[in-house]
Design a protein around this motif. Structure first.
Motif, PDB file in Angstrom:
ATOM      1  N   LYS A 217      -6.499   2.733  24.506  1.00  0.00           N
ATOM      2  CA  LYS A 217      -6.643   3.814  25.487  1.00  0.00           C
ATOM      3  C   LYS A 217      -7.077   3.269  26.845  1.00  0.00           C
ATOM      4  O   LYS A 217      -6.536   3.668  27.880  1.00  0.00           O
ATOM      5  N   GLU A 218      -8.061   2.363  26.823  1.00  0.00           N
ATOM      6  CA  GLU A 218      -8.565   1.778  28.070  1.00  0.00           C
ATOM      7  C   GLU A 218      -7.440   1.068  28.829  1.00  0.00           C
ATOM      8  O   GLU A 218      -7.363   1.139  30.047  1.00  0.00           O
TER       9      GLU A 218
ATOM     10  N   SER B  99       0.801   4.656  14.678  1.00  0.00           N
ATOM     11  CA  SER B  99       1.435   5.960  14.843  1.00  0.00           C
ATOM     12  C   SER B  99       1.107   6.554  16.209  1.00  0.00           C
ATOM     13  O   SER B  99       1.443   7.693  16.493  1.00  0.00           O
ATOM     14  N   LYS B 100       0.449   5.763  17.033  1.00  0.00           N
ATOM     15  CA  LYS B 100       0.045   6.221  18.369  1.00  0.00           C
ATOM     16  C   LYS B 100       1.163   5.985  19.367  1.00  0.00           C
ATOM     17  O   LYS B 100       2.263   5.602  19.023  1.00  0.00           O
ATOM     18  N   ASN B 101       0.843   6.100  20.606  1.00  0.00           N
ATOM     19  CA  ASN B 101       1.765   6.005  21.730  1.00  0.00           C
ATOM     20  C   ASN B 101       2.352   4.592  21.867  1.00  0.00           C
ATOM     21  O   ASN B 101       1.763   3.735  22.495  1.00  0.00           O
TER      22      ASN B 101
ATOM     23  N   GLN C 243       5.794   0.989   9.414  1.00  0.00           N
ATOM     24  CA  GLN C 243       5.084   2.230   9.116  1.00  0.00           C
ATOM     25  C   GLN C 243       5.406   2.716   7.702  1.00  0.00           C
ATOM     26  O   GLN C 243       4.520   3.171   6.981  1.00  0.00           O
ATOM     27  N   ASN C 244       6.679   2.604   7.306  1.00  0.00           N
ATOM     28  CA  ASN C 244       7.070   3.023   5.959  1.00  0.00           C
ATOM     29  C   ASN C 244       6.398   2.180   4.884  1.00  0.00           C
ATOM     30  O   ASN C 244       5.966   2.701   3.861  1.00  0.00           O
TER      31      ASN C 244
ATOM     32  N   TRP D  27      -0.779  -3.615  23.347  1.00  0.00           N
ATOM     33  CA  TRP D  27      -0.114  -3.545  22.043  1.00  0.00           C
ATOM     34  C   TRP D  27       0.122  -4.935  21.469  1.00  0.00           C
ATOM     35  O   TRP D  27      -0.024  -5.157  20.272  1.00  0.00           O
ATOM     36  N   GLU D  28       0.486  -5.879  22.315  1.00  0.00           N
ATOM     37  CA  GLU D  28       0.715  -7.245  21.832  1.00  0.00           C
ATOM     38  C   GLU D  28      -0.575  -7.861  21.299  1.00  0.00           C
ATOM     39  O   GLU D  28      -0.569  -8.545  20.279  1.00  0.00           O
ATOM     40  N   ILE D  29      -1.668  -7.607  21.970  1.00  0.00           N
ATOM     41  CA  ILE D  29      -2.963  -8.129  21.525  1.00  0.00           C
ATOM     42  C   ILE D  29      -3.326  -7.533  20.164  1.00  0.00           C
ATOM     43  O   ILE D  29      -3.776  -8.244  19.260  1.00  0.00           O
TER      44      ILE D  29
END
Length: 166
Positions: free
Chosen positions: A134-135, A68-70, A85-86, A143-145
């Motif tokens: 974040k880092e 649900s993050k960026n 997510q659903n 995101w892929e990792i």
């Protein structure tokens, strides 16, 4: 019934994770080694049967929070993300309803020391994922990792789910 539903939705969630992006991008392979979780998800303790539902709910909630993050830098299929997510939300709601019924039926102590320790370790694991994202400034490769890491969490929830049926 819960066992069957959770098993089915776990499989659907794994399929949606695959559909989101497809093949792992070759430009991200070098960065894969940059992700060093605080612990392997497989090293999280398997829980007493009484706490398995709570542990599953906690893991699924943390996965939901991460996804649900960026997500703006990802090039993932938006429909698959929403469906994923659903599915997670549905699983979380089913487990919460089941836990509520269990609490009303028997006077299990949900705040047991084992459960608190497990909850802390689950949160610590997902805080590591969040810190990594974040880092890496929520980059495509980050995101892929994480997309490749999350199926390990579903393997653990499957183990927990199987322990409920035994």
């Amino acid at each position: 019934m819960l066992h069957f539903q959770q098993n089915k939705v776990n499989k659907e969630s794994l399929e949606l994770l695959k559909k989101m992006s497809g093949i792992f991008p070759s430009q991200c392979i070098r960065e894969r080694t940059a992700f060093k979780p605080t612990q392997e998800v497989s090293q999280l303790p398997l829980f007493q049967k009484d706490n398995a539902k709570m542990a599953m709910q906690e893991i699924l909630q943390e996965i939901f929070n991460i996804f649900s993050k960026n997500l703006t830098q990802s090039t993932w299929d938006g429909i698959s993300i929403v469906r994923f997510q659903n599915r997670l939300y549905q699983q979380i709601q089913q487990l919460e309803a089941c836990l509520k019924a269990q609490m009303e039926k028997d006077l299990t102590n949900p705040e047991s020391e084992d459960l608190q320790h497990t909850s802390w370790r689950v949160k610590q694991y997902f805080q590591g994922i969040d810190a990594f994202l974040k880092e890496k400034q929520y980059s495509l490769c980050a995101w892929e990792i994480i997309r490749v890491e999350i199926p390990r969490c579903f393997v653990l929830t499957d183990k927990l789910n199987r322990s409920l049926s035994n």
